[in-house]
Design a protein around this motif. Structure first.
Motif, PDB file in Angstrom:
ATOM      1  N   LYS A  13       0.859  -1.182   0.000  1.00 34.47           N
ATOM      2  CA  LYS A  13       0.000   0.000   0.000  1.00 34.47           C
ATOM      3  C   LYS A  13       0.899   1.237   0.000  1.00 34.47           C
ATOM      4  CE  LYS A  13      -3.472  -2.453   2.647  1.00 34.47           C
ATOM      5  NZ  LYS A  13      -4.139  -2.599   3.939  1.00 34.47           N
ATOM      6  N   GLU A  16       2.800   1.834   3.266  1.00 33.06           N
ATOM      7  CA  GLU A  16       3.301   0.600   3.879  1.00 33.06           C
ATOM      8  C   GLU A  16       4.799   0.449   3.621  1.00 33.06           C
ATOM      9  OE1 GLU A  16       1.433  -3.845   4.259  1.00 33.06           O
ATOM     10  OE2 GLU A  16       1.267  -2.843   2.337  1.00 33.06           O
ATOM     11  N   THR A  86       5.582  -6.667   6.483  1.00 29.48           N
ATOM     12  CA  THR A  86       5.584  -5.211   6.378  1.00 29.48           C
ATOM     13  C   THR A  86       5.223  -4.642   7.748  1.00 29.48           C
ATOM     14  OG1 THR A  86       3.248  -4.865   5.849  1.00 29.48           O
ATOM     15  CG2 THR A  86       4.705  -5.463   4.017  1.00 29.48           C
ATOM     16  N   GLN A  88       2.491  -3.340   8.311  1.00 31.77           N
ATOM     17  CA  GLN A  88       1.045  -3.482   8.450  1.00 31.77           C
ATOM     18  C   GLN A  88       0.514  -4.893   8.222  1.00 31.77           C
ATOM     19  OE1 GLN A  88      -0.918  -0.627   5.935  1.00 31.77           O
ATOM     20  NE2 GLN A  88       0.482   1.006   6.520  1.00 31.77           N
ATOM     21  N   ARG A  89       1.228  -5.706   7.421  1.00 34.90           N
ATOM     22  CA  ARG A  89       0.698  -7.014   7.042  1.00 34.90           C
ATOM     23  C   ARG A  89       1.770  -8.089   6.966  1.00 34.90           C
ATOM     24  NH1 ARG A  89      -1.837  -6.154   1.325  1.00 34.90           N
ATOM     25  NH2 ARG A  89       0.034  -4.918   1.066  1.00 34.90           N
ATOM     26  N   LEU A  91       2.425 -11.208   4.341  1.00 36.58           N
ATOM     27  CA  LEU A  91       1.983 -11.585   2.998  1.00 36.58           C
ATOM     28  C   LEU A  91       2.639 -12.876   2.550  1.00 36.58           C
ATOM     29  CD1 LEU A  91       2.732  -8.119   1.364  1.00 36.58           C
ATOM     30  CD2 LEU A  91       0.524  -8.863   2.197  1.00 36.58           C
ATOM     31  N   GLU A 111      -2.830 -12.964   2.912  1.00 35.98           N
ATOM     32  CA  GLU A 111      -2.359 -11.871   3.756  1.00 35.98           C
ATOM     33  C   GLU A 111      -3.143 -11.853   5.052  1.00 35.98           C
ATOM     34  OE1 GLU A 111      -3.492  -7.774   2.645  1.00 35.98           O
ATOM     35  OE2 GLU A 111      -4.609  -8.706   1.016  1.00 35.98           O
ATOM     36  N   CYS A 112      -2.545 -11.261   6.078  1.00 32.86           N
ATOM     37  CA  CYS A 112      -3.241 -11.002   7.331  1.00 32.86           C
ATOM     38  C   CYS A 112      -2.646  -9.747   7.952  1.00 32.86           C
ATOM     39  CB  CYS A 112      -3.148 -12.196   8.286  1.00 32.86           C
ATOM     40  SG  CYS A 112      -1.631 -12.339   9.219  1.00 32.86           S
ATOM     41  N   PRO A 113      -3.403  -9.050   8.788  1.00 33.16           N
ATOM     42  CA  PRO A 113      -2.867  -7.861   9.454  1.00 33.16           C
ATOM     43  C   PRO A 113      -1.682  -8.235  10.352  1.00 33.16           C
ATOM     44  CG  PRO A 113      -5.245  -7.987   9.707  1.00 33.16           C
ATOM     45  CD  PRO A 113      -4.808  -9.280   9.117  1.00 33.16           C
ATOM     46  N   ARG A 114      -0.713  -7.358  10.423  1.00 31.89           N
ATOM     47  CA  ARG A 114       0.473  -7.616  11.263  1.00 31.89           C
ATOM     48  C   ARG A 114       0.077  -7.795  12.724  1.00 31.89           C
ATOM     49  NH1 ARG A 114       6.351  -5.864  10.954  1.00 31.89           N
ATOM     50  NH2 ARG A 114       7.121  -6.729  12.886  1.00 31.89           N
ATOM     51  N   GLU A 116      -2.260  -9.481  13.856  1.00 31.68           N
ATOM     52  CA  GLU A 116      -2.682 -10.865  14.083  1.00 31.68           C
ATOM     53  C   GLU A 116      -1.498 -11.814  14.265  1.00 31.68           C
ATOM     54  OE1 GLU A 116      -5.846 -12.068  14.515  1.00 31.68           O
ATOM     55  OE2 GLU A 116      -6.391  -9.947  14.533  1.00 31.68           O
TER      56      GLU A 116
END
Length: 153
Positions: A13, A16, A86, A88-89, A91, A111-114, A116
């Motif tokens: 993003k 990001e 990243t 934020q995430r 991947l 992908e998942c949010p960081r 998590e």
């Protein structure tokens, strides 16, 4: 970041930042002879050897968990995936198989949010364990040099 992971940047993003990337794969579960212990067992016809996500060794979680979701997109060492972290995430990207292009761009698979991702730890011999906030976990195989940089990211 080396040029082999430059394709990751096009999936980021605008705000990001890429922290780390590493090749990741799953153990194929085979012995040095090329057959697993389950395949050599005379009882193999009585119960099937599970090979679904969540049933594999190194994957812990219910079928809808983050670890099982990630594991669905990880392949053996002959077809590794890029695991990118990243700010934020988290991947998972794979090389696209295209016959008419000289370069092989990466395609986002999972992908998942960081937030998590609860923790990541090296377990020796290039093994990376990822623990998620939902209580699930997965262990992946990575190059040892790449593992150190991923854990620092």
């Amino acid at each position: 970041m080396t040029t082999e992971f430059e394709g990751v940047r096009e999936h980021l993003k605008p705000d990001e930042t890429l922290r780390a990337a590493v090749w990741a794969s799953r153990a194929d579960g085979l012995t040095a002879a090329g057959l697993s212990k389950a395949e050599l067992s005379p009882f193999r016809f009585r119960r099937p050897v599970p090979n679904r996500p969540g049933d594999r060794r190194g994957v812990h979680g219910i079928p809808t968990s983050l670890a099982v979701g990630l594991d669905e997109h990880i392949r053996t060492v002959s077809d590794p995936r890029v695991l990118a972290l990243t700010d934020q995430r988290l991947l998972v990207l794979a090389k696209q198989k295209t016959w008419f292009r000289p370069s092989t761009p990466l395609r986002l698979r999972w992908e998942c949010p960081r937030t998590e991702l609860k923790s990541s730890a090296g377990q020796g011999n290039g093994r990376l364990r990822l623990d998620f906030a939902d209580g699930s976990a997965v262990t992946l195989i990575t190059p040892a040099a790449g593992l150190r940089s991923f854990l620092q990211g």
